[in-house]
Design an enzyme around this catalytic site. Structure first.
Site, PDB file in Angstrom:
ATOM      1  N   LYS A   9       0.786  -1.142  -0.191  1.00 47.81           N
ATOM      2  CA  LYS A   9       0.097  -0.146   0.083  1.00 47.81           C
ATOM      3  C   LYS A   9       0.989   1.225   0.073  1.00 47.81           C
ATOM      4  O   LYS A   9       2.106   1.394   0.262  1.00 47.81           O
ATOM      5  CB  LYS A   9      -0.722  -0.019   1.119  1.00 47.81           C
ATOM      6  CG  LYS A   9      -1.936  -1.325   1.337  1.00 47.81           C
ATOM      7  CD  LYS A   9      -2.827  -1.182   2.436  1.00 47.81           C
ATOM      8  CE  LYS A   9      -3.799  -2.372   2.522  1.00 47.81           C
ATOM      9  NZ  LYS A   9      -4.588  -2.291   3.553  1.00 47.81           N
ATOM     10  N   TYR A  49     -12.455  -2.382  -3.110  1.00 43.63           N
ATOM     11  CA  TYR A  49     -12.734  -2.515  -1.859  1.00 43.63           C
ATOM     12  C   TYR A  49     -14.324  -2.383  -1.617  1.00 43.63           C
ATOM     13  O   TYR A  49     -15.089  -1.757  -0.729  1.00 43.63           O
ATOM     14  CB  TYR A  49     -12.462  -1.233  -1.045  1.00 43.63           C
ATOM     15  CG  TYR A  49     -10.794  -1.638  -0.630  1.00 43.63           C
ATOM     16  CD1 TYR A  49     -10.624  -2.598   0.311  1.00 43.63           C
ATOM     17  CD2 TYR A  49      -9.831  -0.722  -0.679  1.00 43.63           C
ATOM     18  CE1 TYR A  49      -9.434  -2.887   0.836  1.00 43.63           C
ATOM     19  CE2 TYR A  49      -8.566  -0.947  -0.374  1.00 43.63           C
ATOM     20  CZ  TYR A  49      -8.350  -2.016   0.297  1.00 43.63           C
ATOM     21  OH  TYR A  49      -7.071  -2.106   0.664  1.00 43.63           O
ATOM     22  N   ASN A 112      -1.572  -0.259   7.172  1.00 42.82           N
ATOM     23  CA  ASN A 112      -1.143  -1.801   7.746  1.00 42.82           C
ATOM     24  C   ASN A 112      -0.249  -2.271   6.559  1.00 42.82           C
ATOM     25  O   ASN A 112       0.012  -3.446   6.452  1.00 42.82           O
ATOM     26  CB  ASN A 112      -2.244  -2.472   8.108  1.00 42.82           C
ATOM     27  CG  ASN A 112      -3.220  -2.548   7.130  1.00 42.82           C
ATOM     28  OD1 ASN A 112      -3.167  -2.020   5.997  1.00 42.82           O
ATOM     29  ND2 ASN A 112      -4.355  -3.268   7.374  1.00 42.82           N
ATOM     30  N   HIS A 115      -1.748  -5.234   1.404  1.00 41.60           N
ATOM     31  CA  HIS A 115      -3.141  -6.103   1.322  1.00 41.60           C
ATOM     32  C   HIS A 115      -2.724  -7.436   0.677  1.00 41.60           C
ATOM     33  O   HIS A 115      -1.892  -7.677  -0.077  1.00 41.60           O
ATOM     34  CB  HIS A 115      -3.907  -5.469  -0.044  1.00 41.60           C
ATOM     35  CG  HIS A 115      -5.063  -6.389  -0.307  1.00 41.60           C
ATOM     36  ND1 HIS A 115      -6.102  -6.167   0.329  1.00 41.60           N
ATOM     37  CD2 HIS A 115      -5.139  -7.116  -1.493  1.00 41.60           C
ATOM     38  CE1 HIS A 115      -7.185  -7.061  -0.272  1.00 41.60           C
ATOM     39  NE2 HIS A 115      -6.371  -7.808  -1.381  1.00 41.60           N
ATOM     40  N   GLU A 126      -9.639 -10.271  -7.651  1.00 40.66           N
ATOM     41  CA  GLU A 126      -9.000  -9.117  -7.564  1.00 40.66           C
ATOM     42  C   GLU A 126      -7.730  -9.036  -8.602  1.00 40.66           C
ATOM     43  O   GLU A 126      -7.397  -7.770  -9.107  1.00 40.66           O
ATOM     44  CB  GLU A 126      -8.163  -9.111  -6.179  1.00 40.66           C
ATOM     45  CG  GLU A 126      -9.112  -8.810  -5.029  1.00 40.66           C
ATOM     46  CD  GLU A 126      -8.648  -9.115  -3.510  1.00 40.66           C
ATOM     47  OE1 GLU A 126      -7.570  -9.340  -3.340  1.00 40.66           O
ATOM     48  OE2 GLU A 126      -9.372  -8.704  -2.568  1.00 40.66           O
TER      49      GLU A 126
HETATM   50  P1  IDP Z   1      -7.358  -7.006   5.427  1.00 40.96           P
HETATM   51  O1  IDP Z   1      -6.556  -5.745   4.644  1.00 40.96           O
HETATM   52  O2  IDP Z   1      -6.576  -7.607   6.643  1.00 40.96           O
HETATM   53  O3  IDP Z   1      -7.918  -7.849   4.795  1.00 40.96           O
HETATM   54  P2  IDP Z   1     -10.049  -5.710   5.690  1.00 40.96           P
HETATM   55  O4  IDP Z   1     -11.044  -5.708   6.804  1.00 40.96           O
HETATM   56  O5  IDP Z   1     -10.418  -6.298   4.335  1.00 40.96           O
HETATM   57  O6  IDP Z   1      -8.752  -6.294   6.122  1.00 40.96           O
HETATM   58  O7  IDP Z   1      -9.942  -4.297   5.427  1.00 40.96           O
HETATM   59  C1  IDP Z   1      -9.490  -3.550   4.482  1.00 40.96           C
HETATM   60  C2  IDP Z   1      -8.498  -2.519   5.086  1.00 40.96           C
HETATM   61  O8  IDP Z   1      -9.402  -1.265   5.310  1.00 40.96           O
HETATM   62  C3  IDP Z   1      -7.493  -2.913   5.791  1.00 40.96           C
HETATM   63  O9  IDP Z   1      -6.399  -3.316   5.650  1.00 40.96           O
HETATM   64  C4  IDP Z   1      -7.244  -1.473   6.675  1.00 40.96           C
HETATM   65  O10 IDP Z   1      -6.213  -1.043   5.738  1.00 40.96           O
HETATM   66  C5  IDP Z   1      -8.538  -0.671   6.523  1.00 40.96           C
HETATM   67  N1  IDP Z   1      -9.383  -0.801   7.791  1.00 40.96           N
HETATM   68  C6  IDP Z   1     -10.095  -2.116   8.090  1.00 40.96           C
HETATM   69  N2  IDP Z   1     -10.470  -1.831   9.275  1.00 40.96           N
HETATM   70  C7  IDP Z   1     -10.432  -0.621   9.783  1.00 40.96           C
HETATM   71  C8  IDP Z   1     -10.624   0.095  10.744  1.00 40.96           C
HETATM   72  O11 IDP Z   1     -11.223  -0.180  11.689  1.00 40.96           O
HETATM   73  N3  IDP Z   1     -10.143   1.335  10.955  1.00 40.96           N
HETATM   74  C9  IDP Z   1      -9.468   1.953   9.761  1.00 40.96           C
HETATM   75  N4  IDP Z   1      -9.076   1.358   8.735  1.00 40.96           N
HETATM   76  C10 IDP Z   1      -9.368  -0.213   8.488  1.00 40.96           C
END
Ligand code: IDP
Length: 147
Positions: A9, A49, A112, A115, A126
């Protein structure tokens, strides 16, 4: 043989972690079959997304993912989806197991770093969003029989 879609990312690109992240998957023994650096069009981010539309973190997530270049990749190998998710760690860096990418390098949930597809079906969806079929390379590595 399974394929997964992985993406460094914008925070990972800005922090110079492309090489570190790619190196982990190479050392694991997965095979890189496609890669490119790109600025993400808003429509692509919305498609990628789509499942999060309407959630409170959706708009900030789109802003984040379109804020700078990402490094998009396709990796191949047995159990590639599950293995990559294990190596990436849980969404929230506070919950990610030590030794995972998110535990080792991230602090927050949105920023984080990477992805990874959460199922084989998501991976195919995807990969179709981010890559044209001709951008993926099919090749053999002589080391494969040792992995
Ligand atoms: P993942 O990337 O671990 O599969 P997902 O639940 O698919 O997680 O969420 C997509 C992305 O959205 C996450 O990687 C993160 O960057 C962001 N995200 C998810 N939950 C939160 C949150 O509670 N606060 C802020 N960003 C979030």
């Amino acid at each position: 043989m399974e394929r997964t879609y992985l993406m460094v990312k914008p925070d990972g690109v800005q922090r110079g972690l492309i090489g570190e992240i790619v190196g982990r998957f190479e050392r694991k023994g997965l095979k890189l079959v496609g890669a490119k650096l790109l600025n993400v069009p808003l429509e692509t981010a919305e498609l990628h997304y789509a499942e999060h539309r309407g959630k409170d973190f959706y708009d900030p997530l789109l802003t984040f993912i379109t804020s700078g270049p990402v490094f998009a990749m396709v990796w191949e190998g047995d159990h590639a989806v599950e293995l990559a998710r294990l190596m990436i760690g849980k969404t929230n860096a506070l919950e990610a197991a030590p030794g995972t990418i998110r535990s080792d390098f991230a602090i927050h949930t949105r920023f984080n770093l990477i992805h990874g597809s959460d199922s084989a079906a998501s991976a195919e969806r995807e990969i179709g969003i981010w890559f044209k079929p001709e951008e993926l390379v099919s090749y053999e590595k002589s080391i494969d029989s040792w992995i």
